[in-house]
Design a protein around this motif. Structure first.
Motif, PDB file in Angstrom:
ATOM      1  N   GLU A   1      -2.187 -12.844 -52.864  1.00  0.00           N
ATOM      2  CA  GLU A   1      -3.562 -12.521 -53.424  1.00  0.00           C
ATOM      3  C   GLU A   1      -4.707 -13.136 -52.960  1.00  0.00           C
ATOM      4  OE1 GLU A   1      -3.683 -14.876 -57.208  1.00  0.00           O
ATOM      5  OE2 GLU A   1      -1.984 -13.707 -57.940  1.00  0.00           O
ATOM      6  N   LYS A   2      -4.327 -13.738 -51.607  1.00  0.00           N
ATOM      7  CA  LYS A   2      -5.288 -14.392 -50.730  1.00  0.00           C
ATOM      8  C   LYS A   2      -5.202 -13.709 -49.198  1.00  0.00           C
ATOM      9  CE  LYS A   2      -6.494 -17.402 -53.448  1.00  0.00           C
ATOM     10  NZ  LYS A   2      -7.943 -17.652 -53.977  1.00  0.00           N
ATOM     11  N   VAL A   3      -4.440 -12.678 -49.081  1.00  0.00           N
ATOM     12  CA  VAL A   3      -4.346 -11.952 -48.071  1.00  0.00           C
ATOM     13  C   VAL A   3      -5.135 -10.588 -47.931  1.00  0.00           C
ATOM     14  CG1 VAL A   3      -2.867 -11.074 -46.158  1.00  0.00           C
ATOM     15  CG2 VAL A   3      -2.308 -13.359 -47.073  1.00  0.00           C
ATOM     16  N   VAL A   4      -6.033 -10.184 -47.010  1.00  0.00           N
ATOM     17  CA  VAL A   4      -6.614  -9.035 -47.171  1.00  0.00           C
ATOM     18  C   VAL A   4      -6.399  -8.149 -46.016  1.00  0.00           C
ATOM     19  CG1 VAL A   4      -8.451  -9.600 -48.798  1.00  0.00           C
ATOM     20  CG2 VAL A   4      -8.872 -10.297 -46.180  1.00  0.00           C
ATOM     21  N   VAL A   5      -6.409  -6.988 -46.018  1.00  0.00           N
ATOM     22  CA  VAL A   5      -5.858  -6.032 -45.208  1.00  0.00           C
ATOM     23  C   VAL A   5      -6.907  -4.737 -44.986  1.00  0.00           C
ATOM     24  CG1 VAL A   5      -3.947  -4.576 -44.530  1.00  0.00           C
ATOM     25  CG2 VAL A   5      -3.464  -6.418 -45.437  1.00  0.00           C
ATOM     26  N   SER A   6      -7.075  -4.500 -43.774  1.00  0.00           N
ATOM     27  CA  SER A   6      -7.705  -3.142 -43.295  1.00  0.00           C
ATOM     28  C   SER A   6      -6.544  -2.385 -42.568  1.00  0.00           C
ATOM     29  CB  SER A   6      -8.949  -3.191 -42.692  1.00  0.00           C
ATOM     30  OG  SER A   6      -9.465  -1.765 -42.345  1.00  0.00           O
ATOM     31  N   SER A   7      -6.157  -1.141 -43.001  1.00  0.00           N
ATOM     32  CA  SER A   7      -5.078  -0.331 -42.672  1.00  0.00           C
ATOM     33  C   SER A   7      -5.779   0.974 -41.586  1.00  0.00           C
ATOM     34  CB  SER A   7      -4.343   0.388 -43.628  1.00  0.00           C
ATOM     35  OG  SER A   7      -3.683  -0.527 -44.516  1.00  0.00           O
ATOM     36  N   TRP A   8      -5.074   1.009 -40.345  1.00  0.00           N
ATOM     37  CA  TRP A   8      -5.517   2.080 -39.610  1.00  0.00           C
ATOM     38  C   TRP A   8      -4.210   2.595 -39.130  1.00  0.00           C
ATOM     39  CZ3 TRP A   8     -10.703   2.688 -37.542  1.00  0.00           C
ATOM     40  CH2 TRP A   8     -11.477   1.919 -37.849  1.00  0.00           C
ATOM     41  N   HIS A   9      -4.532   3.977 -38.774  1.00  0.00           N
ATOM     42  CA  HIS A   9      -3.216   4.908 -38.517  1.00  0.00           C
ATOM     43  C   HIS A   9      -3.262   5.204 -36.731  1.00  0.00           C
ATOM     44  CE1 HIS A   9      -0.445   8.443 -38.429  1.00  0.00           C
ATOM     45  NE2 HIS A   9      -1.403   9.021 -37.826  1.00  0.00           N
ATOM     46  N   ILE A  10      -2.019   4.909 -36.327  1.00  0.00           N
ATOM     47  CA  ILE A  10      -1.929   4.919 -34.865  1.00  0.00           C
ATOM     48  C   ILE A  10      -1.463   6.503 -34.541  1.00  0.00           C
ATOM     49  CG2 ILE A  10      -0.546   4.107 -32.845  1.00  0.00           C
ATOM     50  CD1 ILE A  10      -0.192   1.547 -33.916  1.00  0.00           C
ATOM     51  N   ASN A  11      -2.254   7.019 -33.858  1.00  0.00           N
ATOM     52  CA  ASN A  11      -1.901   8.388 -33.537  1.00  0.00           C
ATOM     53  C   ASN A  11      -2.860   9.001 -32.114  1.00  0.00           C
ATOM     54  OD1 ASN A  11      -1.014  11.265 -33.331  1.00  0.00           O
ATOM     55  ND2 ASN A  11      -0.499  11.146 -35.613  1.00  0.00           N
ATOM     56  N   GLU A  12      -2.124   9.557 -31.140  1.00  0.00           N
ATOM     57  CA  GLU A  12      -2.917  10.051 -30.199  1.00  0.00           C
ATOM     58  C   GLU A  12      -3.958  11.134 -30.575  1.00  0.00           C
ATOM     59  OE1 GLU A  12      -2.593  11.862 -25.543  1.00  0.00           O
ATOM     60  OE2 GLU A  12      -0.803  11.058 -26.642  1.00  0.00           O
TER      61      GLU A  12
END
Length: 232
Positions: free
Chosen positions: A78-89
């Motif tokens: 509940e205390k960890v926040v994340v921003s997700s990005w996609h690796i791709n050329e």
């Protein structure tokens, strides 16, 4: 601020990364100059921030003499926040399908190095960047000597995501986190190029260009060529 972490695998700075999002979320990013980071237990994957079966068995042994051990990890999500990005050329057709709707989405193209630079304006929370490892949760062990590790492992079924994450642990901040938090970012450093949805119509393309001009941004904007005309 971005801080390197000894135990986290970081892709090379020139690694190309993408974020696919709809126009409303994109405008919120530009207007607020803040990047939304989701609370880890709010993701659709219920396994986010949890452990594989072999790891859980090891943790249960420890918890026999320390009952608070497992409770801490459950609460920690509940205390960890994340921003997700996609690796791709290159662009990903699958990512367009998953993260955008009604042919009106956008994709931000950046690099890991740009993300690191963009995070330097955030002075409140420490940010870490790491690549996600995809493993068999029934057979493989997730290390638990570092509290970030559970958030850098996912099941092999999600391998198509090719994910790199910006992560922040807000445990030491006395704050209520609902769906997530917004962190300060340098928009111009973060965004290298913007791609418009491959199935978008001309009115939508013109709208995106007009909005960028009115807001004073001069990003390079391109229409995705995934739906370009065939040559024969």
């Amino acid at each position: 601020m971005y801080i390197p972490h000894n135990n986290i695998t970081i892709p090379e700075p020139d690694t190309v990364v993408w974020k696919y999002l709809d126009l409303s979320k994109f405008l919120d990013l530009l207007l607020s100059k803040k990047l939304f980071m989701s609370r880890s237990d709010k993701f659709e994957d219920q396994y986010e921030g949890t452990f594989s079966e072999p790891t859980y068995l090891e943790m249960k042994k420890i918890a026999e003499n320390n009952p608070k051990f497992l409770k801490y990890y459950k609460k920690h999500r509940e205390k960890v926040v994340v921003s997700s990005w996609h690796i791709n050329e290159y662009e990903s057709y699958a990512m367009w399908q998953i993260f955008t709707q009604n042919s009106e989405g956008l994709a931000i193209q950046s690099t890991v190095g740009r993300l690191q630079e963009a995070l330097t304006v955030e002075k409140r929370y420490e940010q870490y960047i790491g690549a996600v490892n995809y493993i068999d949760y029934k057979k493989e062990l997730i290390p638990f000597e570092d509290t970030f590790f559970p958030f850098l492992f996912k099941r092999k079924s999600f391998q198509y995501e090719g994910e790199v994450r910006i992560i922040s642990d807000l445990t030491n901040y006395k704050m209520e986190i609902n769906d997530g938090v917004k962190i300060n970012v340098d928009i111009n450093k973060m965004i290298e190029k913007i791609y418009i949805h491959p199935k978008s119509q001309n009115w939508y393309n013109n709208l995106v260009f007009q909005l960028m001009e009115q807001l004073g941004f001069n990003f390079t904007i391109e229409k995705s060529d995934l739906q370009s005309d065939i040559l024969i």
